[in-house]
Design a protein around this motif. Structure first.
Motif, mmCIF file in Angstrom:
data_model
loop_
_atom_site.group_PDB
_atom_site.id
_atom_site.type_symbol
_atom_site.label_atom_id
_atom_site.label_comp_id
_atom_site.label_asym_id
_atom_site.label_seq_id
_atom_site.Cartn_x
_atom_site.Cartn_y
_atom_site.Cartn_z
ATOM 1 N N MET A 1 0.947 -1.123 -0.006
ATOM 2 C CA MET A 1 -0.171 0.224 -0.066
ATOM 3 C C MET A 1 0.911 1.143 -0.024
ATOM 4 S SD MET A 1 -2.722 1.116 2.996
ATOM 5 C CE MET A 1 -3.621 2.937 2.771
ATOM 6 N N PRO A 2 0.819 2.267 -0.878
ATOM 7 C CA PRO A 2 1.532 3.372 -0.917
ATOM 8 C C PRO A 2 1.426 4.308 0.181
ATOM 9 C CG PRO A 2 -0.208 3.488 -2.462
ATOM 10 C CD PRO A 2 -0.399 2.222 -1.892
ATOM 11 N N LEU A 3 2.252 5.006 0.430
ATOM 12 C CA LEU A 3 2.147 5.789 1.689
ATOM 13 C C LEU A 3 1.695 7.342 1.395
ATOM 14 C CD1 LEU A 3 5.788 5.394 3.507
ATOM 15 C CD2 LEU A 3 3.239 4.335 4.190
ATOM 16 N N HIS A 4 1.816 7.630 0.401
ATOM 17 C CA HIS A 4 1.101 8.841 -0.379
ATOM 18 C C HIS A 4 -0.136 8.559 -0.991
ATOM 19 C CE1 HIS A 4 4.663 11.532 0.224
ATOM 20 N NE2 HIS A 4 5.264 10.778 -0.361
ATOM 21 N N ALA A 159 -3.014 3.567 15.958
ATOM 22 C CA ALA A 159 -3.834 4.757 15.380
ATOM 23 C C ALA A 159 -5.285 4.506 14.997
ATOM 24 C CB ALA A 159 -2.987 5.154 14.145
ATOM 25 N N PRO A 160 -5.748 3.425 14.345
ATOM 26 C CA PRO A 160 -7.221 3.472 14.130
ATOM 27 C C PRO A 160 -8.079 3.412 15.441
ATOM 28 C CG PRO A 160 -5.939 1.726 13.122
ATOM 29 C CD PRO A 160 -4.949 2.217 13.926
ATOM 30 N N VAL A 161 -7.579 3.237 16.651
ATOM 31 C CA VAL A 161 -8.254 3.433 17.822
ATOM 32 C C VAL A 161 -8.570 5.007 18.101
ATOM 33 C CG1 VAL A 161 -8.519 3.008 20.079
ATOM 34 C CG2 VAL A 161 -7.801 1.019 18.662
ATOM 35 N N ARG A 162 -7.170 5.578 17.649
ATOM 36 C CA ARG A 162 -7.524 7.024 18.028
ATOM 37 C C ARG A 162 -8.507 7.834 16.931
ATOM 38 N NH1 ARG A 162 -1.799 6.220 18.636
ATOM 39 N NH2 ARG A 162 -1.387 7.068 16.558
ATOM 40 N N ALA A 179 -17.196 2.614 11.527
ATOM 41 C CA ALA A 179 -16.331 1.535 11.061
ATOM 42 C C ALA A 179 -16.205 1.624 9.562
ATOM 43 C CB ALA A 179 -17.159 0.159 11.553
ATOM 44 N N ALA A 180 -17.441 2.058 8.672
ATOM 45 C CA ALA A 180 -17.508 2.134 7.402
ATOM 46 C C ALA A 180 -16.294 2.995 6.720
ATOM 47 C CB ALA A 180 -19.021 2.602 6.875
ATOM 48 N N LEU A 181 -16.118 4.243 7.293
ATOM 49 C CA LEU A 181 -15.293 5.119 7.048
ATOM 50 C C LEU A 181 -13.879 4.542 7.384
ATOM 51 C CD1 LEU A 181 -15.159 9.211 7.798
ATOM 52 C CD2 LEU A 181 -12.994 7.691 7.906
ATOM 53 N N LEU A 182 -13.496 3.777 8.424
ATOM 54 C CA LEU A 182 -12.201 3.088 8.611
ATOM 55 C C LEU A 182 -12.018 2.230 7.629
ATOM 56 C CD1 LEU A 182 -12.314 3.017 12.460
ATOM 57 C CD2 LEU A 182 -10.989 4.703 11.112
ATOM 58 N N ALA A 183 -12.805 1.499 7.393
ATOM 59 C CA ALA A 183 -12.717 0.317 6.212
ATOM 60 C C ALA A 183 -12.321 1.065 4.872
ATOM 61 C CB ALA A 183 -14.049 -0.303 6.188
ATOM 62 N N GLU A 184 -12.903 2.145 4.733
ATOM 63 C CA GLU A 184 -12.486 2.830 3.356
ATOM 64 C C GLU A 184 -11.068 3.416 3.258
ATOM 65 O OE1 GLU A 184 -15.647 5.407 1.134
ATOM 66 O OE2 GLU A 184 -16.841 5.166 3.297
ATOM 67 N N ALA A 185 -10.698 3.728 4.717
ATOM 68 C CA ALA A 185 -9.374 4.343 5.082
ATOM 69 C C ALA A 185 -8.263 3.179 4.915
ATOM 70 C CB ALA A 185 -9.332 5.160 6.115
ATOM 71 N N GLY A 186 -8.798 1.793 4.739
ATOM 72 C CA GLY A 186 -7.789 0.901 4.767
ATOM 73 C C GLY A 186 -7.357 0.074 6.023
ATOM 74 N N VAL A 187 -8.512 0.450 7.030
ATOM 75 C CA VAL A 187 -8.105 -0.297 8.342
ATOM 76 C C VAL A 187 -8.706 -1.576 8.208
ATOM 77 C CG1 VAL A 187 -8.667 -0.129 10.917
ATOM 78 C CG2 VAL A 187 -8.115 1.915 9.692
ATOM 79 N N GLY A 192 -13.338 -3.589 15.405
ATOM 80 C CA GLY A 192 -12.337 -3.654 16.347
ATOM 81 C C GLY A 192 -11.829 -2.365 17.055
ATOM 82 N N ALA A 193 -11.385 -1.591 16.131
ATOM 83 C CA ALA A 193 -11.134 -0.042 16.521
ATOM 84 C C ALA A 193 -12.147 0.630 17.122
ATOM 85 C CB ALA A 193 -10.695 0.547 15.562
ATOM 86 N N VAL A 194 -13.494 0.496 16.542
ATOM 87 C CA VAL A 194 -14.401 1.237 17.133
ATOM 88 C C VAL A 194 -14.935 0.791 18.518
ATOM 89 C CG1 VAL A 194 -17.220 1.707 16.958
ATOM 90 C CG2 VAL A 194 -15.356 1.651 15.006
ATOM 91 N N ARG A 195 -14.815 -0.653 18.798
ATOM 92 C CA ARG A 195 -15.170 -1.159 20.058
ATOM 93 C C ARG A 195 -13.959 -0.705 21.040
ATOM 94 N NH1 ARG A 195 -16.280 -5.874 17.161
ATOM 95 N NH2 ARG A 195 -14.108 -6.781 17.448
ATOM 96 N N ALA A 196 -12.763 -0.692 20.699
ATOM 97 C CA ALA A 196 -11.645 -0.275 21.552
ATOM 98 C C ALA A 196 -11.835 1.243 21.827
ATOM 99 C CB ALA A 196 -10.331 -0.404 20.819
#
Length: 671
Positions: A1-4, A159-162, A179-187, A192-196
């Protein structure tokens, strides 16, 4: 996955937005986007780099590699699947798109390519570029103790939890939308991040309090303070650069000069740090030193009454290194802190408690403004990194300021005892009938090695120190403390069961026969309290219940742990007769952040399924002293006009317990 992140372009089918719409949304909501990016970025960057990276993440959300967008007006970009709402409740796909790009960029910051070495920092060419600020350091405005504690907690989560916490509390998104937004962001695990994140929001503070803290100046990278960089090091770099050029011109030793120019990562000197820390707080000569003997002539018997002890209290070099490490916290320094402890430099000269050599280390102990205890340690030989330990000790007293950990090695700890401790002994809480044995103390007040409870993970014994205060401050006062892995040991007390018609009793020292017998059954429950900032633990025997089919009785115990920062944790335990005096009690329930079983929560009821010695199953329920009626409902029913109840039941019975006070009020049920 590219960083940029890739440049804005058509990514697929669906709704499309113009770049100008997205730009308008970015400009309108720039501060909130930068705050979200700042929260998501890794705290290890430091506050200066984190501020710049947050602004970079937002500013790059539109254009990325702008050479791919020759005609921004005609460029169309797809709207994300996770919607966004503004304060007026209208859907704003343009803002949702920009927010997605910001979160994706912040999450990508610092990721390494798969082929890059795991322990090596990401190459500079792969890191998102940001605004350049030279000669100044930028910092958000400092918040209070709670904000510092929250920032420390967030540093320990991914970072996904933050990002999830920011989306839930700052952006007011639902759990599913987050959760949907984080999934689109590649998490990889957005749910699990939302629960944490939800756990973080309710662990030590309520939802609204955490939300207010995240909206405070502590997490606002748009309202910053400026300070100069390390001026001395800058001058050194200039001189080093000039010298290097001269040597290069004379000797042509470019390679040798490159190998020898490793001063970039050196920490700032103490003299440079003094310019940023006010009030001479880093001057060893300004350290507060309490006169010996003052502890016997003051009404405030706590760490402020400790005189400085140890063989190196006048070692200016050691004290300067300790203060400089505290203020600068070099990257190779190991730092620990109890929850809720601020790690900021001292705002005024701290109090010196100890400086000396213990267990192969040079150790310095400070007491800062009545709020924190700080331990600095460096190895005496063989190299190695220094250590900083922080702990809250506000409102300490004769018992909670009676000792502090000065050295840990292997499975043992040495403590520095308060000057008012006249006698010290060690005893095993799981052997209540065994007398305590004397604990040697040297001339500086440092104890011999005390075994750490459950150091091997088991619970075959539980060492505790039994200390007695000097008669100069209190007569015949002995008490118990035990080590839970932090600087200050934990004070152990017990509250006896109520007598017939007796008023509520107060916690008392657990050195008597009843107290020791009670702790023998519940001491192993202390294992789960390690490293959680506990100040004191009390065993409250709130009820005694006859057991059906036998002539025996069982005790109901509420074990309450109070932390230095305020919130309490409660374990309700059922203590039936046992062949061994140290047989562990049965855990009934556990509750966090509650006032139950304290002076602010004096009424309680609980229930458990219990099997009698002859094989029958019962639902047992009991309430505290003021309970006048107990009822069990569900798959089993029963009522008792008293504080205890036993009802025959099946092994898999599902039940609820309710209780009523003599004045008609209800009682919280703990099951």
């Amino acid at each position: 996955m590219p960083l940029h992140p890739s440049p804005l372009r058509i990514l697929g089918s669906g709704a499309h937005l113009g770049v100008k719409e997205a730009e308008a949304a970015l400009v309108e909501h720039y501060p909130r986007l930068v705050r979200l990016a700042y929260l998501t970025l890794p705290p290890a960057l430091g506050r200066h780099r984190r501020v710049l990276a947050a602004h970079a993440a937002v500013q790059r959300a539109l254009h990325g590699r702008t050479q791919h967008l020759p005609h921004p007006d005609r460029e169309r970009i797809p709207a994300p699947r996770s919607g966004a709402r503004t304060g007026d409740g209208r859907q704003t796909p343009a803002y949702a798109l920009v927010r997605l790009r910001v979160v994706r960029s912040a999450l990508a910051y610092g990721r390494r390519p798969r082929w890059w070495p795991a322990r090596a920092p990401a190459p500079a060419t792969l890191r998102p570029s940001g605004p350049v600020v030279r000669g100044l350091r930028l910092f958000p405005r400092a918040g209070g103790m709670d904000e510092f504690a929250l920032d420390r907690t967030l540093a320990d989560v991914p970072a996904p939890v933050r990002a999830a916490l920011g989306l839930r509390l700052l952006e007011a998104l639902s759990g599913d939308s987050t959760a949907a937004l984080l999934a689109e962001a590649g998490v990889a695990d957005p749910a699990g991040a939302v629960r944490a994140a939800a756990h973080l929001a309710v662990d030590d503070h309520d939802h609204d309090h955490v939300q207010r803290m995240l909206r405070s100046d502590e997490f606002d990278p748009c309202t910053v303070q400026t300070r100069p960089g390390d001026l001395l090091r800058r001058r050194q770099r200039v001189r080093a650069g000039v010298t290097a050029l001269l040597l290069l011109a004379v000797a042509g030793g470019g390679l040798a000069l490159t190998a020898g120019s490793g001063t970039e990562d050196t920490g700032p000197s103490v003299s440079a740090l003094r310019r940023t820390v006010p009030g001479g707080a880093l001057d060893p000569a300004a350290l507060v030193r309490t006169p010996p003997g003052q502890w016997a002539d003051t009404s405030r018997v706590d760490f402020t009454a400790w005189p400085p002890r140890g063989g190196r209290t006048d070692d200016r070099a050691l004290l300067e290194r300790a203060l400089g490490t505290w203020a600068g916290r070099p990257a190779d320094t190991a730092v620990t802190a109890t929850p809720g402890t601020a790690l900021v430099p001292p705002a005024e000269p701290p109090r010196l408690l100890f400086a000396g050599d213990v267990g192969g280390e040079a150790v310095v102990l400070f007491h800062d403004r009545g709020v924190r205890a700080v331990r600095y340690a460096e190895p005496l030989s063989g190299g190695g990194a220094s250590v900083l330990d922080f702990a809250r000790v506000d409102d300490a007293d004769v018992t909670t300021a009676a000792a502090i950990a000065v050295s840990r090695s292997g499975s043992a700890t040495r403590f520095l005892l308060a000057p008012w401790v006249a006698e010290s002994a060690i005893r095993d809480l799981l052997a209540p009938g065994t007398p305590a044995r004397s604990l040697p103390v040297d001339e500086n007040g440092v104890t011999a090695a005390v075994p750490r409870p459950g150091a091997g993970g088991g619970c075959a014994s539980w060492p505790a120190m039994q200390l007695r205060s000097s008669e100069r401050i209190v007569e015949k006062h002995a008490f118990l403390v035990t080590d839970l892995g932090e600087l200050a040991p934990v004070h152990l007390t017990h509250t006896p069961r109520p007598g017939a018609g007796a008023p509520a009793r107060q916690p008392r020292e657990a050195t008597g026969t009843d107290g020791l017998a009670g702790w023998a059954r519940t001491a192993c429950s202390l294992r789960d309290l390690r490293h959680s900032g506990v100040r004191a633990v009390n065993d409250w025997h709130f009820a005694r219940q006859p057991l059906p089919g036998t002539r025996a009785t069982a005790d109901w115990v509420c074990t309450r742990a109070d932390t230095w920062r305020g919130p309490g944790r409660v374990l309700v335990q059922f203590v039936p007769p046992a062949a061994s005096p140290s047989a562990p009690a049965a855990l009934v329930s556990e509750h966090r952040n509650t006032a139950l079983c304290s002076r602010f929560g004096q009424h309680v009821a609980a229930g458990i399924l219990w099997r009698s010695p002859v094989g029958g199953w019962y639902v047992l329920a009991a309430g505290s002293r003021a309970v006048r009626r107990v009822e069990v409902s569900g798959s089993v029913h029963g009522v008792s006009d008293g504080p205890t109840l036993a009802v025959r039941a099946r092994q898999d019975a599902a039940f609820r317990v309710s209780a009523v006070l003599s004045d008609g009020g209800s009682v919280p049920t703990m099951r």
